[in-house]
Design an enzyme around this catalytic site. Structure first.
Site, PDB file in Angstrom:
ATOM      1  N   LYS A  83       0.853  -1.185   0.000  1.00  0.00           N
ATOM      2  CA  LYS A  83       0.000   0.000   0.000  1.00  0.00           C
ATOM      3  C   LYS A  83       0.891   1.237   0.000  1.00  0.00           C
ATOM      4  O   LYS A  83       1.735   1.408   0.901  1.00  0.00           O
ATOM      5  CB  LYS A  83      -0.855  -0.009   1.271  1.00  0.00           C
ATOM      6  CG  LYS A  83      -2.328   0.250   1.026  1.00  0.00           C
ATOM      7  CD  LYS A  83      -3.085   0.003   2.317  1.00  0.00           C
ATOM      8  CE  LYS A  83      -4.441   0.653   2.251  1.00  0.00           C
ATOM      9  NZ  LYS A  83      -5.117   0.600   3.534  1.00  0.00           N
TER      10      LYS A  83
HETATM   11  C1  E4P Z   1      -8.497   1.231   3.861  1.00  0.00           C
HETATM   12  O1  E4P Z   1      -7.689   0.913   3.048  1.00  0.00           O
HETATM   13  C2  E4P Z   1      -8.389   2.474   4.652  1.00  0.00           C
HETATM   14  O2  E4P Z   1      -7.181   2.497   5.312  1.00  0.00           O
HETATM   15  C3  E4P Z   1      -9.529   2.622   5.592  1.00  0.00           C
HETATM   16  O3  E4P Z   1     -10.715   2.158   4.977  1.00  0.00           O
HETATM   17  C4  E4P Z   1      -9.683   4.029   6.131  1.00  0.00           C
HETATM   18  O4  E4P Z   1     -10.910   4.164   6.795  1.00  0.00           O
HETATM   19  P1  E4P Z   1     -11.253   5.418   7.743  1.00  0.00           P
HETATM   20  O5  E4P Z   1     -11.384   6.636   6.887  1.00  0.00           O
HETATM   21  O6  E4P Z   1     -12.536   5.042   8.391  1.00  0.00           O
HETATM   22  O7  E4P Z   1     -10.106   5.532   8.701  1.00  0.00           O
END
Ligand code: E4P
Length: 214
Positions: A83
């Site tokens: 990522k």
């Molecule tokens: C997924 O890849 C993200 O890191 C995650 O969904 C972020 O979610 P949030 O905005 O609720 O922290």
């Protein structure tokens, strides 16, 4: 639209794998920090459970450092996806990892143009944060739809749209309507998808009627 879990909770992953619907897992630095365990250990444990893609995020913000971290993470298991934040440095790292055949999830995507760049750089997934877009008073579903249009207009892009920052069942439905390929959601939101008060009420009545006739 496929389902990934956005969690580092091993028990929750184990329980939901039994539905047969969980095809991958995403993690982020916040979730790893909350686990109070080393990132490599957490990612290794998840990869031992899940055969699908498991996203692990780099902490570095400069391309060469991102690549070093990415190579370390990629060695944990063959299903690790790196990522990378959708920054200029992240874009360069995405291009390099794509050339090396290492899959990338371009995260923290907040514009269709960022998604276009991620797609052209060969990211396997792009993660538009629909909940955080909604938080700003903008429209998360329209945002996803605009990425879908951009990708559909460029047949060379194979990047899958992974709807992220999904906070409730409505977001899941909106992601499905918008044409997302995958949604990543918390175990709590996944469980909420299975429930409806009328299902519970109907089941209660059916069972009551059945037993009263025995
Ligand atoms: C997924 O890849 C993200 O890191 C995650 O969904 C972020 O979610 P949030 O905005 O609720 O922290």
């Amino acid at each position: 639209m496929k389902f990934f879990l956005d969690t580092v909770d091993i028990d929750a992953i184990t329980a939901l794998l039994e539905t047969g619907l969980i095809e991958g897992v995403t993690t982020n630095p916040t979730l790893i920090a909350q686990s109070r365990r080393p990132q490599h250990e957490v990612v290794r444990d998840i990869c031992a459970l899940v055969s699908g893609p498991v996203s692990a995020e780099v902490i570095a913000t400069e391309c060469e450092e991102m690549l070093k971290e990415a190579h370390d993470l990629a060695h944990i298991a063959s299903n690790v996806v790196i990522k990378l934040p959708m920054t200029f440095e992240g874009l360069k790292a995405c291009h390099r990892l794509h050339q090396e055949g290492i899959p990338v999830n371009a995260t923290l995507c907040f514009s269709p143009l960022q998604a276009l760049l991620a797609g052209r750089a060969g990211a396997m997934y792009v993660s538009p944060f629909m909940g955080r877009i909604d938080d700003c008073g903008q429209d998360g579903q329209a945002f996803l739809e605009s990425i879908r249009d951009v990708y559909d207009n460029d047949p060379t892009i194979e990047t899958q749209i992974l709807a992220a920052s999904v906070r409730n069942p409505k977001h899941v439905l909106e992601a499905a309507y918008a044409g997302a390929d995958i949604v990543t959601l918390s175990p709590t939101v996944f469980r909420a998808l299975c429930t409806h008060p009328l299902t519970d009420k109907g089941l209660e009545q059916f069972l009551k009627d059945w037993h009263s006739a025995q």
